[in-house]
Design a protein around this motif. Structure first.
Motif, PDB file in Angstrom:
ATOM      1  N   GLU A  10       0.832  -1.203   0.000  1.00 48.96           N
ATOM      2  CA  GLU A  10       0.000   0.000   0.000  1.00 48.96           C
ATOM      3  C   GLU A  10       0.866   1.251   0.000  1.00 48.96           C
ATOM      4  O   GLU A  10       2.000   1.241   0.473  1.00 48.96           O
ATOM      5  CB  GLU A  10      -0.896   0.058   1.239  1.00 48.96           C
ATOM      6  N   GLY A  65      -1.092   6.864   2.297  1.00 49.60           N
ATOM      7  CA  GLY A  65      -1.654   7.340   3.555  1.00 49.60           C
ATOM      8  C   GLY A  65      -0.984   8.618   4.011  1.00 49.60           C
ATOM      9  O   GLY A  65      -0.036   9.103   3.392  1.00 49.60           O
ATOM     10  N   TRP A  89     -10.338  -2.815   0.420  1.00 54.10           N
ATOM     11  CA  TRP A  89      -9.720  -2.099   1.528  1.00 54.10           C
ATOM     12  C   TRP A  89     -10.504  -2.334   2.824  1.00 54.10           C
ATOM     13  O   TRP A  89     -11.731  -2.266   2.822  1.00 54.10           O
ATOM     14  CB  TRP A  89      -9.690  -0.598   1.240  1.00 54.10           C
ATOM     15  N   TYR A  90      -9.762  -2.574   3.883  1.00 55.24           N
ATOM     16  CA  TYR A  90     -10.287  -2.633   5.238  1.00 55.24           C
ATOM     17  C   TYR A  90      -9.571  -1.546   6.045  1.00 55.24           C
ATOM     18  O   TYR A  90      -8.541  -1.039   5.639  1.00 55.24           O
ATOM     19  CB  TYR A  90     -10.015  -3.991   5.875  1.00 55.24           C
ATOM     20  N   ARG A  91     -10.120  -1.237   7.192  1.00 52.42           N
ATOM     21  CA  ARG A  91      -9.450  -0.296   8.085  1.00 52.42           C
ATOM     22  C   ARG A  91      -9.647  -0.727   9.539  1.00 52.42           C
ATOM     23  O   ARG A  91     -10.599  -1.413   9.873  1.00 52.42           O
ATOM     24  CB  ARG A  91      -9.953   1.138   7.888  1.00 52.42           C
ATOM     25  N   ARG A 119     -11.136  -4.614  12.896  1.00 53.81           N
ATOM     26  CA  ARG A 119     -10.935  -4.296  11.487  1.00 53.81           C
ATOM     27  C   ARG A 119     -12.286  -4.369  10.775  1.00 53.81           C
ATOM     28  O   ARG A 119     -13.071  -5.288  11.010  1.00 53.81           O
ATOM     29  CB  ARG A 119      -9.947  -5.270  10.862  1.00 53.81           C
ATOM     30  N   VAL A 130     -14.102  -1.494   4.219  1.00 53.00           N
ATOM     31  CA  VAL A 130     -14.370  -0.150   3.707  1.00 53.00           C
ATOM     32  C   VAL A 130     -14.985  -0.242   2.311  1.00 53.00           C
ATOM     33  O   VAL A 130     -16.055   0.307   2.044  1.00 53.00           O
ATOM     34  CB  VAL A 130     -13.088   0.690   3.659  1.00 53.00           C
ATOM     35  N   ASP A 176     -12.736   8.574  10.087  1.00 52.91           N
ATOM     36  CA  ASP A 176     -12.101   7.766   9.047  1.00 52.91           C
ATOM     37  C   ASP A 176     -10.658   7.409   9.420  1.00 52.91           C
ATOM     38  O   ASP A 176     -10.002   6.634   8.703  1.00 52.91           O
ATOM     39  CB  ASP A 176     -12.081   8.508   7.712  1.00 52.91           C
ATOM     40  N   TYR A 229      -5.255   1.541   7.193  1.00 48.12           N
ATOM     41  CA  TYR A 229      -5.981   1.003   6.041  1.00 48.12           C
ATOM     42  C   TYR A 229      -5.167  -0.141   5.443  1.00 48.12           C
ATOM     43  O   TYR A 229      -3.985   0.023   5.117  1.00 48.12           O
ATOM     44  CB  TYR A 229      -6.219   2.092   5.006  1.00 48.12           C
ATOM     45  N   CYS A 254      -4.873  -3.165   2.557  1.00 43.97           N
ATOM     46  CA  CYS A 254      -5.276  -3.715   1.260  1.00 43.97           C
ATOM     47  C   CYS A 254      -5.566  -5.200   1.428  1.00 43.97           C
ATOM     48  O   CYS A 254      -4.847  -5.908   2.163  1.00 43.97           O
ATOM     49  CB  CYS A 254      -4.159  -3.488   0.251  1.00 43.97           C
TER      50      CYS A 254
END
Length: 115
Positions: free
Chosen positions: A6, A9, A36-38, A45, A48, A88, A92, A94
């Protein structure tokens, strides 16, 4: 094996924008889903946005603000984030899976939205 890396950011003020990128390398022939997760501090987790050949899905809180896109020629998935909010903030990650249901994760990139 698939490796996900990734980038993109950073720190941004509320209302600002960021674009995340995730490049896949390795045994990428069988990649199916990318997304994508966050994870925020102290929280689980969460998904997204995710995309495959058949569908694209977003979590409700980012609909209309985030856009996921994929460049299959470059084996890359992007997340354009606009109108960012402090909630937000998080790391993040991948995500990808292949047609054998093997999952792959990137190492994560920090996104911090200041109020």
């Amino acid at each position: 094996q698939v490796q996900l890396v990734e980038s993109g950011g950073g720190l941004v003020q509320a209302g600002g924008s960021l674009r995340l990128s995730c490049a896949a390398s390795g045994m990428i022939v069988g990649i199916n889903t990318m997304g994508w997760y966050r994870q925020a501090p102290g929280k689980q987790r969460e998904l997204v946005a995710i995309t495959s050949d058949r569908s694209t899905n977003y979590r409700d809180s980012v609909k209309g603000r985030f856009t996921i896109s994929r460049d299959n020629a470059k084996n890359t998935v992007y997340l354009q984030m606009s109108s960012l909010k402090p909630e937000d903030t998080g790391v993040y990650y991948c995500y990808s899976d292949d047609y054998f249901y093997v999952e792959y994760w990137g190492q994560g990139t920090q996104v911090t939205v200041s109020s």
